[in-house]
Motif scaffolding. Structure first.
Motif, mmCIF file in Angstrom:
data_model
loop_
_atom_site.group_PDB
_atom_site.id
_atom_site.type_symbol
_atom_site.label_atom_id
_atom_site.label_comp_id
_atom_site.label_asym_id
_atom_site.label_seq_id
_atom_site.Cartn_x
_atom_site.Cartn_y
_atom_site.Cartn_z
ATOM 1 N N ARG A 89 0.807 -1.068 0.060
ATOM 2 C CA ARG A 89 -0.003 -0.061 -0.164
ATOM 3 C C ARG A 89 0.818 1.193 -0.110
ATOM 4 O O ARG A 89 0.739 2.269 -0.713
ATOM 5 C CB ARG A 89 -1.027 -0.015 1.275
ATOM 6 N N GLY A 124 -5.141 5.537 -10.033
ATOM 7 C CA GLY A 124 -6.335 4.787 -9.809
ATOM 8 C C GLY A 124 -5.976 2.992 -9.510
ATOM 9 O O GLY A 124 -6.988 2.550 -8.965
ATOM 10 N N ARG A 125 -4.830 2.737 -9.907
ATOM 11 C CA ARG A 125 -4.620 1.360 -9.666
ATOM 12 C C ARG A 125 -3.234 0.855 -9.544
ATOM 13 O O ARG A 125 -2.528 1.467 -10.299
ATOM 14 C CB ARG A 125 -5.090 0.607 -10.658
ATOM 15 N N TRP A 158 -7.957 2.237 -6.546
ATOM 16 C CA TRP A 158 -8.060 3.513 -5.594
ATOM 17 C C TRP A 158 -9.022 4.238 -6.256
ATOM 18 O O TRP A 158 -9.361 4.127 -7.426
ATOM 19 C CB TRP A 158 -6.528 4.386 -5.655
ATOM 20 N N TYR A 171 -3.341 -2.322 -5.489
ATOM 21 C CA TYR A 171 -4.960 -2.013 -4.904
ATOM 22 C C TYR A 171 -5.712 -1.079 -6.225
ATOM 23 O O TYR A 171 -5.057 -0.408 -6.805
ATOM 24 C CB TYR A 171 -4.786 -1.234 -3.676
ATOM 25 N N GLY A 220 -0.368 3.171 -9.141
ATOM 26 C CA GLY A 220 -0.747 3.355 -7.672
ATOM 27 C C GLY A 220 -1.934 4.339 -7.491
ATOM 28 O O GLY A 220 -2.737 4.411 -8.525
ATOM 29 N N ARG A 221 -2.023 4.921 -6.545
ATOM 30 C CA ARG A 221 -2.901 5.727 -6.176
ATOM 31 C C ARG A 221 -3.123 6.746 -7.413
ATOM 32 O O ARG A 221 -4.245 7.212 -7.454
ATOM 33 C CB ARG A 221 -2.900 6.518 -4.567
ATOM 34 N N LYS A 222 -2.210 7.593 -7.836
ATOM 35 C CA LYS A 222 -2.157 8.578 -8.606
ATOM 36 C C LYS A 222 -3.175 8.243 -9.938
ATOM 37 O O LYS A 222 -3.472 8.933 -10.685
ATOM 38 C CB LYS A 222 -0.854 9.250 -8.860
ATOM 39 N N ASP A 231 1.928 1.971 -3.392
ATOM 40 C CA ASP A 231 1.003 2.534 -4.279
ATOM 41 C C ASP A 231 0.706 3.947 -3.908
ATOM 42 O O ASP A 231 0.659 4.901 -4.729
ATOM 43 C CB ASP A 231 -0.487 1.874 -3.716
ATOM 44 N N ILE A 232 1.018 4.398 -2.692
ATOM 45 C CA ILE A 232 0.780 5.699 -2.191
ATOM 46 C C ILE A 232 2.168 6.669 -2.756
ATOM 47 O O ILE A 232 2.050 7.890 -3.266
ATOM 48 C CB ILE A 232 1.023 6.268 -0.965
ATOM 49 N N GLU A 243 -9.569 7.383 -6.351
ATOM 50 C CA GLU A 243 -9.107 8.526 -7.060
ATOM 51 C C GLU A 243 -7.751 8.630 -7.470
ATOM 52 O O GLU A 243 -6.905 7.719 -7.103
ATOM 53 C CB GLU A 243 -9.453 9.671 -6.231
#
Length: 302
Positions: free
Chosen positions: A248, A293-294, A299, A297, A289-291, A251-252, A301
């Protein structure tokens, strides 16, 4: 008057009389990290100018920072009004606005050529007494400093994502970094409400080297089917009290960022930092990653 650091001898350096952070701080690069760095210095009372590559990027950086500041005001994280904070923020496309900054932080993507170009641009614009810092997470401070005319006024200030919530800044000292600059940097970090960890220039410094080592092993475990991403993360969160598991966290941070650091460490420290194929494949497919959306994981947003 800004709290400019100078390599010239001074008859008196009364730390108690100096502002806790430079009166005016520059940030080159207004992406997620640059915006977070700007946010931190604004809350600490500095005037901040952020320089981006073009008007569109500069406007986006300004909106990003203002939205973050508004959240801090709404949460009661600062006694300052949003009007006062916005009034202390400036965006530009011209590095000449760094001329009266006491400190300028480079926060462009983790690419050596781009960072060297950016640092040279900063050095050409700032006053002689200004300090220059790089937010690099893995590139040698001595390597970058060797490209500057005055490496004694240069060091690393490695902030962590998300900057407003992070409690740590890794202060990276090059062979030429002046001791007085290091002392000032410790004070600036304290004034931001964060803790400074001082490390010598070495591949990956301390945080990236340890963080990437754990993350790469977690990715290999996922690749080998040892456990799911959620269970691997839970093992570290519950078993070792990590606030966020390594997948995680990747991802961040951004899978592309982690890949770049891993490749840098592999070149310097050997095969134990070789990126797993799964990481390469996800980055190649645009799953950062998070930025986006995938990553490991999904995400809600980007």
């Amino acid at each position: 008057m800004s709290t400019a650091w100078s390599s010239e001898p001074q008859e008196s350096r009364d730390a108690a009389a100096m502002p806790a952070t430079p009166e005016r701080v520059g940030v080159l690069g207004g992406g997620r990290m640059g915006a977070g760095i700007a946010h931190a210095f604004l809350l600490a009372g500095s005037q901040v100018v952020v320089v981006e590559r073009d008007e569109t990027a500069a406007a986006a950086a300004g909106e990003r920072i203002r939205a973050s500041l508004l959240r801090s005001v709404e949460r009661g994280s600062t006694d300052r009004t949003i009007a006062a904070l916005e009034g202390a923020l400036e965006t530009s496309t011209d590095a000449e606005v760094f001329a009266d900054a006491g400190l300028v932080v480079e926060a462009v993507p983790e690419e050596r050529v781009l960072k060297v170009e950016s640092l040279r641009r900063i050095e050409a614009a700032v006053a002689r007494g200004a300090a220059i810092a790089s937010n690099t997470s893995s590139i040698s401070i001595d390597d970058l400093g060797a490209e500057l005319a005055h490496p004694e006024r240069f060091l690393g200030l490695h902030f962590f994502n998300p900057v407003p919530a992070s409690a740590l800044v890794e202060v990276v000292v090059g062979a030429s970094t002046n001791q007085e600059l290091l002392d000032d940097a410790r004070g600036w970090v304290a004034a931001l409400g964060k803790t400074a960890v001082v490390v010598a220039d070495a591949p990956g410094f301390a945080s990236s080297r340890l963080g990437v080592a754990i993350a790469l092993e977690a990715i290999r475990m996922l690749e080998e089917g040892v456990a799911t991403a959620a269970d691997i993360d839970a093992a570290m969160e519950l078993g070792y009290r990590h606030p966020t598991g390594p997948l995680r966290t990747t991802d961040i941070v951004g899978l592309d960022v982690r890949l770049g650091i891993a490749e840098e460490l592999e070149a310097k420290l050997g095969a134990r930092f070789a990126p797993p194929q799964l990481l390469r494949d996800l980055v190649a497919d645009g799953h950062l990653g998070r930025k986006t959306g995938r990553g490991f994981y999904e995400w809600s947003e980007g």
